[in-house]
Design a protein around this motif. Structure first.
Motif, PDB file in Angstrom:
ATOM      1  N   UNK A  74       0.842  -0.927   0.085  1.00  0.00           N
ATOM      2  CA  UNK A  74      -0.021  -0.154  -0.031  1.00  0.00           C
ATOM      3  C   UNK A  74       0.817   1.227   0.052  1.00  0.00           C
ATOM      4  N   UNK A  75       0.471   2.021  -0.765  1.00  0.00           N
ATOM      5  CA  UNK A  75       1.404   3.305  -0.798  1.00  0.00           C
ATOM      6  C   UNK A  75       0.958   4.394   0.169  1.00  0.00           C
ATOM      7  N   UNK A  76       2.009   4.930   1.026  1.00  0.00           N
ATOM      8  CA  UNK A  76       1.781   5.970   2.034  1.00  0.00           C
ATOM      9  C   UNK A  76       0.889   7.281   1.499  1.00  0.00           C
ATOM     10  N   UNK A  77       0.282   7.523   2.669  1.00  0.00           N
ATOM     11  CA  UNK A  77      -0.655   8.679   2.156  1.00  0.00           C
ATOM     12  C   UNK A  77       0.195  10.027   2.468  1.00  0.00           C
ATOM     13  N   UNK A  78       1.505   9.993   2.937  1.00  0.00           N
ATOM     14  CA  UNK A  78       2.359  11.116   3.322  1.00  0.00           C
ATOM     15  C   UNK A  78       2.593  11.701   1.783  1.00  0.00           C
ATOM     16  N   UNK A  79       2.776  12.936   1.962  1.00  0.00           N
ATOM     17  CA  UNK A  79       3.131  13.633   0.546  1.00  0.00           C
ATOM     18  C   UNK A  79       4.583  13.226   0.258  1.00  0.00           C
ATOM     19  N   UNK A  80       4.755  13.304  -1.033  1.00  0.00           N
ATOM     20  CA  UNK A  80       6.289  13.148  -1.419  1.00  0.00           C
ATOM     21  C   UNK A  80       6.880  14.459  -1.907  1.00  0.00           C
ATOM     22  N   UNK A  81       7.880  14.771  -1.236  1.00  0.00           N
ATOM     23  CA  UNK A  81       8.655  15.873  -1.591  1.00  0.00           C
ATOM     24  C   UNK A  81       9.650  15.890  -2.527  1.00  0.00           C
ATOM     25  N   UNK A  82       9.923  16.828  -3.286  1.00  0.00           N
ATOM     26  CA  UNK A  82      10.892  16.631  -4.386  1.00  0.00           C
ATOM     27  C   UNK A  82      11.912  17.830  -4.251  1.00  0.00           C
TER      28      UNK A  82
END
Length: 83
Positions: A74-82
């Motif tokens: 399952x992918x995390x609901x946390x935002x992915x920062x770039x």
């Protein structure tokens, strides 16, 4: 003080289980605190070596046991920062 020396413990052997229980409880509290400080994903000890430690735990399972879900898929609901 009475009950705190070996001589008084020999006179009152009923205090020995009390001291054993207190020692075991204290050791358990220290062990649990050390475990949280060393193994918890919320704690970081080196910001220079790993500036974003939460990214390592994005796909890892945080629960000890889950009979329903496999959290590694399952992918995390946390935002992915770039950068």
């Amino acid at each position: 003080m009475q009950g705190l020396t070996m001589a008084s413990l020999k006179k009152n052997p009923a205090l020995i289980p009390l001291y054993v229980c207190i020692a075991m409880g204290s050791a358990g509290a220290v062990f649990y605190t050390l475990r949280l400080a060393l193994k918890s994903p919320e704690v970081t000890w080196s910001r220079k070596n790993n500036p974003e430690p939460w990214e390592e735990y994005r796909t890892k399972q945080h629960k000890f046991y889950s009979p329903v879900r496999d959290y590694s898929n399952i992918s995390s609901p946390a935002p992915k920062y770039t950068d």
